[in-house]
Design an enzyme around this catalytic site. Structure first.
Site, PDB file in Angstrom:
ATOM      1  N   HIS A  11     -24.833   2.084  26.746  1.00 28.27           N
ATOM      2  CA  HIS A  11     -23.949   0.997  26.319  1.00 28.27           C
ATOM      3  C   HIS A  11     -22.604   1.133  27.046  1.00 28.27           C
ATOM      4  CE1 HIS A  11     -22.536   4.414  23.987  1.00 28.27           C
ATOM      5  NE2 HIS A  11     -21.405   3.755  23.748  1.00 28.27           N
ATOM      6  N   ASP A  59     -18.393   0.612  26.060  1.00 24.57           N
ATOM      7  CA  ASP A  59     -17.544   0.493  24.872  1.00 24.57           C
ATOM      8  C   ASP A  59     -16.835  -0.859  24.884  1.00 24.57           C
ATOM      9  OD1 ASP A  59     -18.296   3.008  24.162  1.00 24.57           O
ATOM     10  OD2 ASP A  59     -16.379   3.971  24.612  1.00 24.57           O
ATOM     11  N   HIS A  81     -22.768   4.270  29.581  1.00 19.60           N
ATOM     12  CA  HIS A  81     -22.946   5.681  29.256  1.00 19.60           C
ATOM     13  C   HIS A  81     -23.895   5.837  28.064  1.00 19.60           C
ATOM     14  CE1 HIS A  81     -19.458   4.220  26.966  1.00 19.60           C
ATOM     15  NE2 HIS A  81     -19.739   5.119  26.045  1.00 19.60           N
ATOM     16  N   LYS A 102     -14.927   7.583  15.097  1.00 20.66           N
ATOM     17  CA  LYS A 102     -16.348   7.774  14.764  1.00 20.66           C
ATOM     18  C   LYS A 102     -16.699   9.216  15.119  1.00 20.66           C
ATOM     19  CE  LYS A 102     -20.961   5.798  15.474  1.00 20.66           C
ATOM     20  NZ  LYS A 102     -21.774   5.982  16.666  1.00 20.66           N
TER      21      LYS A 102
END
Length: 364
Positions: A236, A238, A292, A217
């Site tokens: 969020h 990962d 993060h 991404k």
């Protein structure tokens, strides 16, 4: 719902000359108190700093003691932080620069040209050029556009949606993905040893060479006229096994560590590596998947290249490995497929919000 229109791209909004951002990009009041100037934040020398792990000893040394010391540092960083800068990681600097140049070249194209690669999240076509759609009641949006595509294994790629311009995009991105896949194996081997397991165990548990997917991404964060009100990406963790990140040396990444937001400094030629939820689950929480987020700024466009190493969605049951569970350390996570884990996170986010995210939002 059709793919986003040109008008809804953040880049289009940012270049329109607006002085104030639309309300759907403004973060909730309790979150705003923790958003500062990213350049000031990145200069701070006091307080905790994201660890830098030099892999040279692990990669090159004939000396077992040197290799063991390097591994121990990596394992400790994965347990304490779950995120680190990797240097001397074996991927050539010129290849990383070529990957960045190719990605920047794509985002320098006119928006109309980029729209030829637009994804359509509503119909399940997630690969391609996109912007975040509102997925919560407040209609909150993030200050970024992106390009998302599967880059490894090579037989699972859809090269028809890869950018044709710049002309070397496919060549350099493919080579980077191949080399990153080798690095992922080395990291997973060390993390396996850190749990007292045989070297290949974690790699096997996340799908091995055939099934572990590498999804890239490219995040494009335009200049923002009111950076103190917005986020490039909201708080969020990962879902991946591991995430590897390159960036264009503009600060923005923040980690929620010991109750405070810590801004990652820019380390030349490093790759930032996150432990994701998948490895946190398999290790029964011994390795951390850290919360993060990304800040934006008025002065510089920030671009990052995140590669998420993800297990297959349905084939593997993610749960703490039996060797790391005991009466003293009971399993912290129920068994779920990777797809169910993603669903669970989305459901919790929409229903109640994770407690640590709430804590993070109000911390200063």
């Amino acid at each position: 719902m059709a793919a986003a229109s040109v008008a809804s791209r953040v880049e289009s909004l940012a270049s329109s000359g607006i002085q104030s951002i639309p309300k759907e990009y403004i973060r909730p009041k309790e979150e705003l108190t923790s958003i500062g100037d990213v350049f000031d934040e990145a200069k701070k020398e006091e307080g905790p700093q994201l660890p830098t792990i030099d892999l040279k000893g692990m990669m090159d040394s004939e000396d077992k003691a040197v290799r063991d010391e390097c591994r121990a540092q990596l394992i400790n960083a994965a347990k304490e932080w779950g995120v680190m800068h990797l240097i001397n990681h074996g991927i050539p600097d010129d290849l990383m620069e070529s990957v960045k140049k190719a990605g920047e070249g794509f985002f320098e194209l006119p928006i109309e040209e980029k729209e030829k690669y637009a994804n359509d999240q509503a119909s399940g076509k997630i690969q391609g050029y996109g912007s975040k759609l509102a997925n919560n009641a407040s209609g909150q949006l993030e200050w970024e556009d992106y390009f998302f595509h599967l880059v490894f294994p090579e037989d699972k790629r859809d090269l028809s949606i890869w950018p044709k311009n710049p002309t070397d995009y496919t060549e350099v991105t493919s080579e980077y993905a191949r080399q990153l896949r080798v690095l992922a194996t080395k990291i997973l081997s060390v993390l396996s040893l850190g749990l007292g397991l045989e070297e290949g165990r974690l790699e096997k548990e996340v799908g091995g060479m055939e099934e572990l997917l590498l999804q890239m991404k490219i995040n494009y964060y335009p200049k923002c006229p009111q950076p103190e009100l917005a986020l490039g990406v909201e708080a969020h963790t990962d879902v991946s096994a591991l995430t590897f990140i390159l960036h264009n040396m503009v600060p923005g990444l923040q980690l929620f560590y010991e109750g405070k937001w810590v801004t990652a400094k820019c380390v030349p030629n490093s790759i930032i590596m996150h432990v994701g939820d998948t490895v946190e689950i398999l290790s029964n929480g011994k390795y951390k998947s850290i919360l993060h987020r990304g800040l934006v700024n008025k002065e510089k466009v920030r671009i990052s290249w995140a590669v998420f190493c993800e297990p297959p969605k349905e084939k593997i049951i993610l749960q703490p490995l039996p060797e790391v569970v005991s009466e003293k350390d009971p399993a912290l996570f129920p068994p779920r497929t990777f797809a169910q884990h993603i669903e669970h996170k989305l459901f919790r986010k929409s229903q109640e919000g994770k407690k640590e995210e709430k804590d993070a939002l109000v911390s200063k």
